[in-house]
Design an enzyme around this catalytic site. Structure first.
Site, PDB file in Angstrom:
ATOM      1  NE  ARG A   1       9.712 -25.305   5.056  1.00 47.51           N
ATOM      2  CZ  ARG A   1      10.879 -25.845   5.281  1.00 47.51           C
ATOM      3  NH1 ARG A   1      11.116 -27.111   4.991  1.00 47.51           N
ATOM      4  NH2 ARG A   1      11.880 -25.128   5.773  1.00 47.51           N
TER       5      ARG A   1
ATOM      6  NE  ARG B   1      -3.072  -1.562   3.439  1.00 50.06           N
ATOM      7  CZ  ARG B   1      -2.765  -2.280   4.505  1.00 50.06           C
ATOM      8  NH1 ARG B   1      -1.782  -1.910   5.289  1.00 50.06           N
ATOM      9  NH2 ARG B   1      -3.475  -3.354   4.768  1.00 50.06           N
TER      10      ARG B   1
ATOM     11  NE  ARG C   1       4.882 -16.466  11.798  1.00 46.96           N
ATOM     12  CZ  ARG C   1       3.893 -16.671  10.915  1.00 46.96           C
ATOM     13  NH1 ARG C   1       3.323 -15.657  10.322  1.00 46.96           N
ATOM     14  NH2 ARG C   1       3.463 -17.889  10.678  1.00 46.96           N
TER      15      ARG C   1
HETATM   16  P1  FAD Z   1      -6.695 -28.436  11.519  1.00 42.61           P
HETATM   17  O1  FAD Z   1      -6.733 -27.291  12.457  1.00 42.61           O
HETATM   18  O2  FAD Z   1      -5.344 -28.940  11.095  1.00 42.61           O
HETATM   19  O3  FAD Z   1      -7.553 -29.615  12.120  1.00 42.61           O
HETATM   20  C1  FAD Z   1      -7.483 -30.933  11.648  1.00 42.61           C
HETATM   21  C2  FAD Z   1      -7.568 -31.856  12.855  1.00 42.61           C
HETATM   22  O4  FAD Z   1      -7.671 -33.203  12.407  1.00 42.61           O
HETATM   23  C3  FAD Z   1      -6.290 -31.800  13.715  1.00 42.61           C
HETATM   24  O5  FAD Z   1      -6.649 -31.503  15.060  1.00 42.61           O
HETATM   25  C4  FAD Z   1      -5.704 -33.205  13.587  1.00 42.61           C
HETATM   26  O6  FAD Z   1      -5.066 -33.652  14.776  1.00 42.61           O
HETATM   27  C5  FAD Z   1      -6.950 -34.035  13.276  1.00 42.61           C
HETATM   28  N1  FAD Z   1      -6.664 -35.277  12.578  1.00 42.61           N
HETATM   29  C6  FAD Z   1      -5.881 -35.456  11.486  1.00 42.61           C
HETATM   30  N2  FAD Z   1      -5.860 -36.754  11.121  1.00 42.61           N
HETATM   31  C7  FAD Z   1      -6.665 -37.417  12.001  1.00 42.61           C
HETATM   32  C8  FAD Z   1      -7.036 -38.768  12.153  1.00 42.61           C
HETATM   33  N3  FAD Z   1      -6.539 -39.709  11.330  1.00 42.61           N
HETATM   34  N4  FAD Z   1      -7.871 -39.109  13.165  1.00 42.61           N
HETATM   35  C9  FAD Z   1      -8.351 -38.154  14.018  1.00 42.61           C
HETATM   36  N5  FAD Z   1      -8.017 -36.855  13.929  1.00 42.61           N
HETATM   37  C10 FAD Z   1      -7.189 -36.497  12.925  1.00 42.61           C
HETATM   38  N6  FAD Z   1      -5.370 -18.595   9.608  1.00 42.61           N
HETATM   39  C11 FAD Z   1      -5.826 -17.333   9.796  1.00 42.61           C
HETATM   40  O7  FAD Z   1      -6.951 -17.012   9.400  1.00 42.61           O
HETATM   41  N7  FAD Z   1      -5.065 -16.401  10.475  1.00 42.61           N
HETATM   42  C12 FAD Z   1      -3.827 -16.695  10.949  1.00 42.61           C
HETATM   43  O8  FAD Z   1      -3.173 -15.821  11.556  1.00 42.61           O
HETATM   44  C13 FAD Z   1      -3.313 -18.007  10.730  1.00 42.61           C
HETATM   45  N8  FAD Z   1      -2.083 -18.327  11.186  1.00 42.61           N
HETATM   46  C14 FAD Z   1      -1.618 -19.598  10.966  1.00 42.61           C
HETATM   47  C15 FAD Z   1      -0.350 -19.898  11.479  1.00 42.61           C
HETATM   48  C16 FAD Z   1       0.163 -21.173  11.289  1.00 42.61           C
HETATM   49  C17 FAD Z   1       1.517 -21.502  11.823  1.00 42.61           C
HETATM   50  C18 FAD Z   1      -0.602 -22.155  10.591  1.00 42.61           C
HETATM   51  C19 FAD Z   1      -0.039 -23.539  10.372  1.00 42.61           C
HETATM   52  C20 FAD Z   1      -1.864 -21.865  10.110  1.00 42.61           C
HETATM   53  C21 FAD Z   1      -2.386 -20.573  10.293  1.00 42.61           C
HETATM   54  N9  FAD Z   1      -3.676 -20.240   9.863  1.00 42.61           N
HETATM   55  C22 FAD Z   1      -4.138 -18.956  10.049  1.00 42.61           C
HETATM   56  C23 FAD Z   1      -4.556 -21.243   9.202  1.00 42.61           C
HETATM   57  C24 FAD Z   1      -5.462 -21.990  10.208  1.00 42.61           C
HETATM   58  O9  FAD Z   1      -4.679 -22.677  11.148  1.00 42.61           O
HETATM   59  C25 FAD Z   1      -6.373 -22.974   9.422  1.00 42.61           C
HETATM   60  O10 FAD Z   1      -7.181 -22.275   8.503  1.00 42.61           O
HETATM   61  C26 FAD Z   1      -7.309 -23.833  10.288  1.00 42.61           C
HETATM   62  O11 FAD Z   1      -6.726 -24.252  11.476  1.00 42.61           O
HETATM   63  C27 FAD Z   1      -7.726 -25.053   9.470  1.00 42.61           C
HETATM   64  O12 FAD Z   1      -8.637 -25.863  10.189  1.00 42.61           O
HETATM   65  P2  FAD Z   1      -8.846 -27.384   9.799  1.00 42.61           P
HETATM   66  O13 FAD Z   1      -9.958 -27.893  10.634  1.00 42.61           O
HETATM   67  O14 FAD Z   1      -8.957 -27.513   8.320  1.00 42.61           O
HETATM   68  O15 FAD Z   1      -7.459 -28.100  10.124  1.00 42.61           O
HETATM   69  N1  UDP Z   2       6.835 -12.912   3.661  1.00 45.48           N
HETATM   70  C1  UDP Z   2       8.084 -12.331   3.579  1.00 45.48           C
HETATM   71  N2  UDP Z   2       8.539 -11.558   4.600  1.00 45.48           N
HETATM   72  C2  UDP Z   2       7.804 -11.334   5.708  1.00 45.48           C
HETATM   73  C3  UDP Z   2       6.518 -11.917   5.802  1.00 45.48           C
HETATM   74  C4  UDP Z   2       6.072 -12.705   4.753  1.00 45.48           C
HETATM   75  O1  UDP Z   2       8.785 -12.529   2.593  1.00 45.48           O
HETATM   76  O2  UDP Z   2       8.275 -10.625   6.615  1.00 45.48           O
HETATM   77  C5  UDP Z   2       6.390 -13.771   2.539  1.00 45.48           C
HETATM   78  C6  UDP Z   2       6.741 -15.241   2.761  1.00 45.48           C
HETATM   79  O3  UDP Z   2       7.047 -15.791   1.492  1.00 45.48           O
HETATM   80  C7  UDP Z   2       5.460 -15.838   3.286  1.00 45.48           C
HETATM   81  C8  UDP Z   2       4.415 -15.049   2.497  1.00 45.48           C
HETATM   82  O4  UDP Z   2       4.982 -13.733   2.392  1.00 45.48           O
HETATM   83  O5  UDP Z   2       5.394 -17.225   3.036  1.00 45.48           O
HETATM   84  C9  UDP Z   2       3.047 -14.994   3.141  1.00 45.48           C
HETATM   85  O6  UDP Z   2       3.178 -14.400   4.407  1.00 45.48           O
HETATM   86  P1  UDP Z   2       2.124 -14.621   5.556  1.00 45.48           P
HETATM   87  O7  UDP Z   2       2.449 -13.721   6.690  1.00 45.48           O
HETATM   88  O8  UDP Z   2       0.778 -14.557   4.953  1.00 45.48           O
HETATM   89  O9  UDP Z   2       2.495 -16.104   5.994  1.00 45.48           O
HETATM   90  P2  UDP Z   2       1.676 -17.193   6.844  1.00 45.48           P
HETATM   91  O10 UDP Z   2       0.675 -16.475   7.678  1.00 45.48           O
HETATM   92  O11 UDP Z   2       1.098 -18.058   5.815  1.00 45.48           O
HETATM   93  O12 UDP Z   2       2.737 -17.858   7.647  1.00 45.48           O
END
Ligand code: FAD
Ligand code: UDP
Length: 372
Positions: free
Chosen positions: A249, A176, A280
């Site tokens: 990952r 932005r 982070r």
């Molecule tokens: P999950 O939360 O992965 O739930 C799936 C569940 O199934 C798990 O509890 C697992 O243990 C269970 N399971 C798997 N296999 C089996 C089995 N065979 N038997 C029984 N149970 C099983 N989204 C945002 O909007 N904002 C954010 O800031 C954000 N930050 C994130 C940061 C990280 C590090 C990550 C990894 C994701 C982030 N997300 C964020 C995305 C968010 O986590 C997902 O959108 C959401 O959790 C997905 O929900 P889900 O139910 O699909 O999956």
């Molecule tokens: N990214 C970056 N520098 C930062 C933050 C994010 O280059 O300081 C890039 C990185 O490739 C990352 C992508 O932007 O995978 C998306 O960032 P986001 O914060 O959405 O990552 P997530 O919430 O999926 O971890």
């Protein structure tokens, strides 16, 4: 059958379906292999502070339906994500905005000057359609920002060179030309007061949940209980990796308690240098600063997030959306289409980089399909 739906996994996708099914008079059983509900949005309370156990989660959405839906189960605060990037002793505002441009190029003060500087730097890409993340980033923000704030972070996060990554990954980040550090462009944003576990607990109220129950290890017995199975685990594991493993990952989290009231001054710091092994560092209490007791207490919890390769048995946090994984996923999807009773959902079942709102909206869409 005792249940209409067996929901495998107690994450947000299953919890959304559980609400909709319950309201439509359907009976669900949720099975979860972990010892707790809420999947990756699980928060655990320690000394009055909600710890985001599987990484920082900030709820944001542009969908009023989705916002109204989550607000039925929790009140949200007005947290606005404004992380800073740290490199070589300096801090820069994110996402890329006028504050960042001025911090990087001191003589840049106006949007026009910033656009001109970026255009000069992006000129090296003139006439080319960006074919990978590096080229996309340079065309969007120029080489200085790419090298300072993108390259190191992205290569750590994804474990491969920016030239081998899809241009789409970087399109998630706002760019932005105003002085505004809000990380998201969405209309609605916040953290549920009291944490995400409470939110999911309320969504699952009235639905039977079995914890520490791995569907894949109890398949025959569980299948016999319900008409349909909605599976939110990894799709390749469901098929015993018959076509090979999809790539994910993973992450390793290191949490420490510090005897300080406020350690970082900001909830999220991104470490963009290649030689710092984590991406982070988050300070959990700062997601809920209105909780005065937690905020003012004399200790704080910080978690560093280390990206890691994934192997079987590790937590699969992010799908790796490149050409080879998408074509492998499409082969599993063909198998899935032949299933009469099983539907795949959620971030792992659909192998998609879903944010929380995408997850809820995908569950709502699925429910519309299966109920009609
Ligand atoms: P999950 O939360 O992965 O739930 C799936 C569940 O199934 C798990 O509890 C697992 O243990 C269970 N399971 C798997 N296999 C089996 C089995 N065979 N038997 C029984 N149970 C099983 N989204 C945002 O909007 N904002 C954010 O800031 C954000 N930050 C994130 C940061 C990280 C590090 C990550 C990894 C994701 C982030 N997300 C964020 C995305 C968010 O986590 C997902 O959108 C959401 O959790 C997905 O929900 P889900 O139910 O699909 O999956
Ligand atoms: N990214 C970056 N520098 C930062 C933050 C994010 O280059 O300081 C890039 C990185 O490739 C990352 C992508 O932007 O995978 C998306 O960032 P986001 O914060 O959405 O990552 P997530 O919430 O999926 O971890």
């Amino acid at each position: 059958m005792k249940y209409d739906y067996l929901l495998v996994g107690a994450g947000l996708f299953s919890a959304t379906l559980a609400v909709l099914a319950r309201e439509a008079g359907k009976r669900c059983l949720v099975v979860e292999k972990r010892g707790h509900i809420a999947g990756n949005i699980y928060t655990e309370e320690v000394e009055g502070i909600r710890i985001h156990k599987y990484g920082a989660h900030i709820f944001h959405t542009d969908s009023k339906d989705c916002w109204d839906f989550v607000n039925r189960f929790a009140e949200f605060n007005r947290y606005t994500n404004s992380p800073v990037a740290y490199i070589d002793g300096k801090l820069y505002n994110l996402p890329f905005n006028m504050n960042t441009f001025h911090q990087i190029w001191e003589d840049v003060l106006t949007p026009e000057q910033a656009q001109k500087r970026i255009a000069e730097q992006a000129a090296e890409m003139a006439g080319k359609t960006p074919a990978n993340l590096e080229e996309q980033a340079i065309s969007l923000v120029g080489r200085d920002i790419y090298e300072l704030l993108i390259k190191g972070y992205t290569e750590k996060q994804w474990g491969r060179s920016c030239t081998e990554l899809s241009a789409d990954i970087i399109k998630r980040l706002p760019l932005r030309f105003i002085y505004d550090n809000n990380y998201f462009n969405d209309r609605y944003q916040g953290i549920p007061l009291g944490g995400y576990t409470k939110l999911v607990e309320r969504m699952l109220a009235g639905t039977e949940v079995r914890l520490n129950c791995d569907y894949l290890q109890n398949r025959a017995e569980l299948d016999a209980l319900a008409d349909k199975v909605i599976y939110t685990g990894t799709i390749d594991s469901f098929y015993d990796y018959c076509y090979g493993e999809l790539e994910y990952r993973s992450l390793r989290f290191e949490t420490e308690r510090l005897p300080l009231q406020n350690a970082q001054g900001v909830a999220v710091i991104n470490y963009t240098a290649a030689d710092v092994p984590y991406t982070r560092s988050i300070e959990h209490k700062l997601f809920e600063p209105e909780d005065k007791e937690a905020f003012e207490s004399a200790c704080t919890y910080i978690t560093k997030e280390y990206p890691a390769d994934w192997k079987r048995g590790d937590e699969p946090y992010y799908p790796v959306n490149n050409f080879s994984n998408i074509s492998l996923y499409n082969k599993y999807k063909e198998l899935a289409k032949q299933e009469k009773r099983v539907i795949f959902g959620g971030r792992l079942g659909m192998y998609r980089y879903f944010d929380m709102d995408d997850t809820i909206l995908a569950a709502m869409e699925l429910f519309q399909e299966i109920i009609t």
